[in-house]
Design a protein around this motif. Structure first.
Motif: not given
Length: 165
Positions: A74-85, A111-125
């Protein structure tokens, strides 16, 4: 129809001439409404309902830190993905079977492009967020499905503990 299958069909119908690159896509159009589709691992959450933020770091050694997180049903969470690479990474939540199938497709179509609310694509830094309501108890997974990253072990687990009585 499964979103991944739909994307694959569209790519085939386009004759392979379409460009599907993670690096060129924006992360979730914040002006567009989020499609709330119930998944075995939960549903897209509302930012106003976020109970806490969990930061998950991604590195070029193909690891997430932490690799295991726990939330309450039941918890709503913000998963913050930090790309340190130095290269693009992503975080995708799902079941092991869903992630296995998606990873296989990413190897075939890197190279497939897709975006859903359960994914985050994070560039370097950079940072990216997933706001997710874990409305079902159980064990779930998250992974970077960029070709080669999943296979190198860039995975983690989520335990959703049942609601307190």
């Amino acid at each position: 129809m499964n979103t991944i299958k739909l994307i694959a069909i569209c790519a085939l119908l386009a004759g392979g001439n379409a460009s599907f690159g993670h690096e060129n896509m924006p992360h979730h159009n914040r002006n567009a409404p989020v499609v709330k589709e119930q998944k075995p691992w939960g549903i897209a959450g509302d930012t106003q309902a976020v109970a806490r933020t969990i930061t998950i770091r991604m590195t070029d050694d193909m690891r997430f830190t932490p690799r295991h997180i726990e939330v309450r049903e039941g918890e709503t969470v913000r998963l913050r993905a930090e790309n340190k690479g130095q290269v693009l990474h992503e975080i995708v939540i799902g079941t092991k079977a869903e992630l296995d199938a998606h990873a296989e497709m990413m190897v075939k179509h890197p190279g497939m492009e897709h975006d859903e609310p359960y994914m985050a694509h994070v560039g370097a830094g950079k940072k990216g967020d997933i706001v997710w309501q874990f409305n079902r108890a159980g064990s779930f997974d998250f992974a970077c499905l960029i070709a080669g990253h999943y296979q190198a072990g860039m995975t983690g687990t989520i335990t959703v503990r049942p609601r307190k009585p």
